[in-house]
Design an enzyme around this catalytic site. Structure first.
Site, PDB file in Angstrom:
ATOM      1  N   ASP A 284       8.316   4.389   3.995  1.00  0.00           N
ATOM      2  CA  ASP A 284       8.073   3.156   3.059  1.00  0.00           C
ATOM      3  C   ASP A 284       8.912   2.640   2.069  1.00  0.00           C
ATOM      4  O   ASP A 284       9.622   3.549   1.490  1.00  0.00           O
ATOM      5  CB  ASP A 284       6.848   3.971   2.401  1.00  0.00           C
ATOM      6  CG  ASP A 284       5.929   4.549   3.196  1.00  0.00           C
ATOM      7  OD1 ASP A 284       6.137   5.307   4.300  1.00  0.00           O
ATOM      8  OD2 ASP A 284       4.515   4.361   3.037  1.00  0.00           O
ATOM      9  N   HIS A 286       7.949  -0.113   0.141  1.00  0.00           N
ATOM     10  CA  HIS A 286       6.784  -0.678  -0.710  1.00  0.00           C
ATOM     11  C   HIS A 286       7.304  -1.734  -1.635  1.00  0.00           C
ATOM     12  O   HIS A 286       7.312  -1.396  -2.991  1.00  0.00           O
ATOM     13  CB  HIS A 286       6.063   0.440  -1.355  1.00  0.00           C
ATOM     14  CG  HIS A 286       4.979   1.158  -0.815  1.00  0.00           C
ATOM     15  ND1 HIS A 286       3.872   0.469  -0.327  1.00  0.00           N
ATOM     16  CD2 HIS A 286       4.825   2.357  -0.128  1.00  0.00           C
ATOM     17  CE1 HIS A 286       2.959   1.101   0.371  1.00  0.00           C
ATOM     18  NE2 HIS A 286       3.549   2.470   0.240  1.00  0.00           N
ATOM     19  N   ASP A 313       4.646   0.063   5.646  1.00  0.00           N
ATOM     20  CA  ASP A 313       4.460  -0.189   4.521  1.00  0.00           C
ATOM     21  C   ASP A 313       5.665  -0.772   3.753  1.00  0.00           C
ATOM     22  O   ASP A 313       6.361  -0.242   2.963  1.00  0.00           O
ATOM     23  CB  ASP A 313       4.047   1.243   3.789  1.00  0.00           C
ATOM     24  CG  ASP A 313       2.702   1.678   4.002  1.00  0.00           C
ATOM     25  OD1 ASP A 313       1.988   1.051   4.760  1.00  0.00           O
ATOM     26  OD2 ASP A 313       2.288   2.534   3.308  1.00  0.00           O
ATOM     27  N   ASP A 316       3.625  -4.236  -0.850  1.00  0.00           N
ATOM     28  CA  ASP A 316       2.445  -3.841  -1.986  1.00  0.00           C
ATOM     29  C   ASP A 316       2.913  -3.071  -2.752  1.00  0.00           C
ATOM     30  O   ASP A 316       4.165  -2.095  -2.526  1.00  0.00           O
ATOM     31  CB  ASP A 316       1.178  -3.084  -1.241  1.00  0.00           C
ATOM     32  CG  ASP A 316       0.212  -4.017  -0.624  1.00  0.00           C
ATOM     33  OD1 ASP A 316       0.107  -5.215  -0.974  1.00  0.00           O
ATOM     34  OD2 ASP A 316      -0.457  -3.859   0.235  1.00  0.00           O
ATOM     35  N   ARG A 317       2.348  -2.455  -4.104  1.00  0.00           N
ATOM     36  CA  ARG A 317       2.823  -1.822  -4.917  1.00  0.00           C
ATOM     37  C   ARG A 317       3.994  -2.531  -5.703  1.00  0.00           C
ATOM     38  O   ARG A 317       4.075  -2.775  -6.796  1.00  0.00           O
ATOM     39  CB  ARG A 317       3.176  -0.390  -4.404  1.00  0.00           C
ATOM     40  CG  ARG A 317       1.877   0.439  -3.859  1.00  0.00           C
ATOM     41  CD  ARG A 317       1.115   0.840  -5.070  1.00  0.00           C
ATOM     42  NE  ARG A 317      -0.140   1.885  -4.340  1.00  0.00           N
ATOM     43  CZ  ARG A 317      -1.004   2.292  -5.184  1.00  0.00           C
ATOM     44  NH1 ARG A 317      -1.136   2.196  -6.458  1.00  0.00           N
ATOM     45  NH2 ARG A 317      -1.924   3.297  -4.735  1.00  0.00           N
ATOM     46  N   ASN A 345      -0.377   1.109   7.139  1.00  0.00           N
ATOM     47  CA  ASN A 345      -1.592   0.751   6.724  1.00  0.00           C
ATOM     48  C   ASN A 345      -1.523  -0.241   5.634  1.00  0.00           C
ATOM     49  O   ASN A 345      -2.572  -0.898   5.404  1.00  0.00           O
ATOM     50  CB  ASN A 345      -2.327   2.189   6.176  1.00  0.00           C
ATOM     51  CG  ASN A 345      -1.797   2.687   4.866  1.00  0.00           C
ATOM     52  OD1 ASN A 345      -0.357   3.244   5.086  1.00  0.00           O
ATOM     53  ND2 ASN A 345      -2.176   2.816   3.800  1.00  0.00           N
ATOM     54  N   HIS A 346      -0.597  -0.531   5.014  1.00  0.00           N
ATOM     55  CA  HIS A 346      -0.562  -1.615   4.083  1.00  0.00           C
ATOM     56  C   HIS A 346      -0.085  -2.816   4.720  1.00  0.00           C
ATOM     57  O   HIS A 346      -0.121  -3.935   3.872  1.00  0.00           O
ATOM     58  CB  HIS A 346       0.529  -1.423   2.826  1.00  0.00           C
ATOM     59  CG  HIS A 346      -0.159  -0.409   1.912  1.00  0.00           C
ATOM     60  ND1 HIS A 346      -0.547  -0.941   0.773  1.00  0.00           N
ATOM     61  CD2 HIS A 346      -0.263   0.967   1.660  1.00  0.00           C
ATOM     62  CE1 HIS A 346      -1.180   0.085   0.074  1.00  0.00           C
ATOM     63  NE2 HIS A 346      -0.903   1.281   0.690  1.00  0.00           N
ATOM     64  N   HIS A 394       3.700   5.424  11.692  1.00  0.00           N
ATOM     65  CA  HIS A 394       3.742   5.574  10.283  1.00  0.00           C
ATOM     66  C   HIS A 394       2.675   6.868   9.719  1.00  0.00           C
ATOM     67  O   HIS A 394       3.453   7.374   8.481  1.00  0.00           O
ATOM     68  CB  HIS A 394       2.967   4.122   9.767  1.00  0.00           C
ATOM     69  CG  HIS A 394       2.680   4.027   8.447  1.00  0.00           C
ATOM     70  ND1 HIS A 394       3.840   3.872   7.312  1.00  0.00           N
ATOM     71  CD2 HIS A 394       1.670   4.157   7.474  1.00  0.00           C
ATOM     72  CE1 HIS A 394       3.437   3.842   6.160  1.00  0.00           C
ATOM     73  NE2 HIS A 394       2.217   4.270   6.113  1.00  0.00           N
ATOM     74  N   ARG A 442      -7.401  11.018   1.994  1.00  0.00           N
ATOM     75  CA  ARG A 442      -7.544   9.659   1.489  1.00  0.00           C
ATOM     76  C   ARG A 442      -8.840   9.025   2.001  1.00  0.00           C
ATOM     77  O   ARG A 442      -8.928   8.035   1.249  1.00  0.00           O
ATOM     78  CB  ARG A 442      -6.106   8.948   2.457  1.00  0.00           C
ATOM     79  CG  ARG A 442      -5.016   9.295   2.390  1.00  0.00           C
ATOM     80  CD  ARG A 442      -4.145   8.651   3.427  1.00  0.00           C
ATOM     81  NE  ARG A 442      -2.705   9.267   3.327  1.00  0.00           N
ATOM     82  CZ  ARG A 442      -1.627   8.818   2.627  1.00  0.00           C
ATOM     83  NH1 ARG A 442      -1.865   7.763   1.761  1.00  0.00           N
ATOM     84  NH2 ARG A 442      -0.500   9.406   2.735  1.00  0.00           N
ATOM     85  N   HIS A 469       4.423   7.457   4.885  1.00  0.00           N
ATOM     86  CA  HIS A 469       3.089   7.373   4.622  1.00  0.00           C
ATOM     87  C   HIS A 469       2.758   8.184   3.348  1.00  0.00           C
ATOM     88  O   HIS A 469       1.788   8.006   2.562  1.00  0.00           O
ATOM     89  CB  HIS A 469       2.134   7.788   5.823  1.00  0.00           C
ATOM     90  CG  HIS A 469       0.771   7.484   5.448  1.00  0.00           C
ATOM     91  ND1 HIS A 469       0.196   6.251   4.950  1.00  0.00           N
ATOM     92  CD2 HIS A 469      -0.415   8.281   5.762  1.00  0.00           C
ATOM     93  CE1 HIS A 469      -1.141   6.259   4.830  1.00  0.00           C
ATOM     94  NE2 HIS A 469      -1.459   7.349   5.453  1.00  0.00           N
TER      95      HIS A 469
END
Length: 540
Positions: A284, A286, A313, A316-317, A345-346, A394, A442, A469
């Protein structure tokens, strides 16, 4: 005697809670969870301990565990407002706005004069109303049209030629011929002939007045023609580093070309690394663009001689997600075999709405790009196999045994991630230390043990699972008797976790993992989640 022991346990539990609070303040969330757990073991009837542990789980994005703990706090004390508050925050983080709304309504009932509770309730109500509106106006999946097919990037940012430009002779002749044909067939009067002639000439002049070039005042990186070159990518990254934007025409060109490349790929991509060559896997990133630049500084730019796999990923964030995705996509356009991209997943609408990418795209590019990225993310492959030995995904593995690589290749991935099934589990699942399978911390996917990993590898004649992840303190973690490696490439995640980043470099033919760790580098003063949903920013 029994009362004395009970008092002792209560006292020790309070001590554990206080230590856990200090660990939490130091952003040592995993350690805080361990200490809250010890407090709960000593005194399991204290709602505060459960709610505090729920908060620590939330910080680690373990929303399923947070909901369980917060629910336990509510069970112990139905009037404990923080139990509802923590559970509502976890539901919100999962995109379950309606469930979150119920909990924040309860917080408001318990604390009617709390202005913070009232403010969060209002924001949650807005989020639910927006969700209902979007559901009401959305077209059925079967009727949705491709956004990409409606875009011609050649016309983006075009500038009319100067007034000194002349109408081309052929265009003028075409206009006259059109007017004569109208007269011949319709028998218009002289005045009407002139009107038709003027209309056609002006129309063709307007159409021909566009130069097909980006306006000269644009000073950023330019793509000359149809090919994305290394020179362009370097200039674009330098512009991004200096917080300059890329012209929308070139952004469209990159994303549309990437869509074309990804669309042709299978859901499981096989990668071959020749003997004597190497291959790098990153986890990731991010939206942490300046840390991505640092990876390239340490390990070299992507090229056919220095290929990478970025394992989902991307966005995001972090608040430089647009810069990240355009850079990775540009390298994919430049040389498709220099960089491989997997879905995380993002890379999904539901996550992008909550965690900042959608807002960032809207701010830096346009609304149409929001829909375009959502479409292109559905084309990203779900997994890769390197040299027939290393499975890279991922999230993780599956809720059933016997899944073969052919089953993954057969997944129809051109959709938003479902909430169950193979595709969901590839994107969301996590390893656990115990054998067997368990519920996901999660709240989506599952947890799987070393025995599950071993059977999957044996069934498919593989040696190793590499996944991402999860934040890891050292940027990586080796589990399941060395058969599974987690790699995470966003150091000091969200500017608060204090973790290192890592990447894995494999050398053929032995393909033994060489793990390289690195620390975060400075970035401009734009906070993580700067473009996120208003409601989410309240919790960050």
């Amino acid at each position: 005697m029994e009362t004395k022991n009970e008092n002792s346990d209560v006292s020790r539990a309070e001590e554990m809670k206080n230590q856990a609070n200090e660990a939490f303040k130091g952003h040592k969330f995993s350690h805080a969870i361990d200490l809250y757990t010890k407090a709960i073991e000593l005194n399991g009837n204290n709602a505060v301990y459960w709610a505090n542990r729920a908060f620590a789980h939330t910080k680690l994005e373990e929303y399923g565990s947070a909901i369980q703990d917060a629910s336990k706090a509510i069970e112990i004390d139905p009037k404990y407002s923080k139990g509802y508050y923590r559970r509502g925050a976890a539901y919100l983080a999962m995109g379950k706005f309606k469930d979150a709304l119920k909990d924040f309504q309860q917080v408001k009932r318990i604390c009617p004069n709390d202005p913070d509770a009232a403010r969060k309730l209002r924001e949650c109500e807005k989020a639910v109303m927006k969700l209902k509106f979007e559901e009401a106006i959305s077209a059925p999946v079967s009727e949705r049209r491709s956004v990409a097919e409606s875009i011609d990037y050649h016309t983006i940012g075009n500038k009319p030629r100067s007034s000194s430009s002349f109408l081309p002779t052929k265009t003028a002749l075409a206009a006259v011929v059109a007017a004569v044909m109208v007269v011949a067939f319709r028998g218009f009067a002289t005045t009407e002939i002139l009107m038709v002639l003027v209309s056609v000439v002006l129309g063709t002049y307007w159409w021909g007045s566009f130069s097909g070039k980006v306006e000269p005042q644009y000073s950023g990186a330019r793509i000359e023609g149809e090919e994305v070159t290394l020179e362009f990518v370097k200039q674009m990254m330098e512009d991004f580093k200096n917080q300059k934007t890329l012209h929308k025409r070139y952004a469209y060109q990159i994303v549309l070309k990437t869509r074309q490349i990804l669309q042709a790929l299978p859901s499981l991509v096989d990668i071959s690394v020749p003997n004597g060559k190497h291959f790098t896997v990153c986890g990731d990133v991010h939206g942490q663009f300046y840390d991505l630049l640092n990876i390239f500084e340490l390990n070299g730019l992507p090229s056919e001689e220095n290929p990478y796999l970025f394992n989902g990923d991307f966005v995001d964030r972090g608040s430089f997600s647009v810069e990240i995705i355009l850079t990775l996509f540009a390298f994919k356009c430049m040389a498709p075999s220099s960089i491989y991209l997997a879905r995380g997943n993002h890379e999904s609408k539901s996550m992008n709405k909550i965690y900042g990418f959608e807002g960032e795209v809207r701010s830096k590019l346009s609304e149409k790009f929001v829909d375009l990225f959502a479409e292109v993310f559905c084309y990203l492959p779900l997994a890769h196999v390197i040299n027939e030995k290393i499975f890279v995904v991922h999230g993780g593995l599956f809720s059933v045994d016997g899944v073969k690589l052919s089953d993954i290749r057969a997944i129809d991935r051109f959709c938003e991630p479902p909430e169950e099934g193979l595709m969901c589990e590839l994107l969301w699942s996590d390893p656990q230390p115990l054998p067997g399978r368990g519920p996901s911390k999660r709240g989506v996917g599952l947890s799987f043990g070393g025995d599950v990993t071993k059977r999957f590898l044996e069934d498919n004649n593989l040696d190793l699972v590499v996944r991402s992840h999860e934040v890891k303190d050292e940027g990586y973690e080796v589990d399941h008797d060395g058969k599974l490696i987690t790699v995470f490439s966003a150091p000091n995640y969200c500017d608060q976790m204090g973790n290192k980043g890592a990447y894995i470099r494999f050398e053929a033919p032995d393909m033994k993992p060489n793990i390289v760790t690195f620390s975060a580098v400075p970035h401009p003063d734009v906070k993580p989640m700067a473009y996120a949903n208003n409601f989410m920013r309240m919790f960050n």
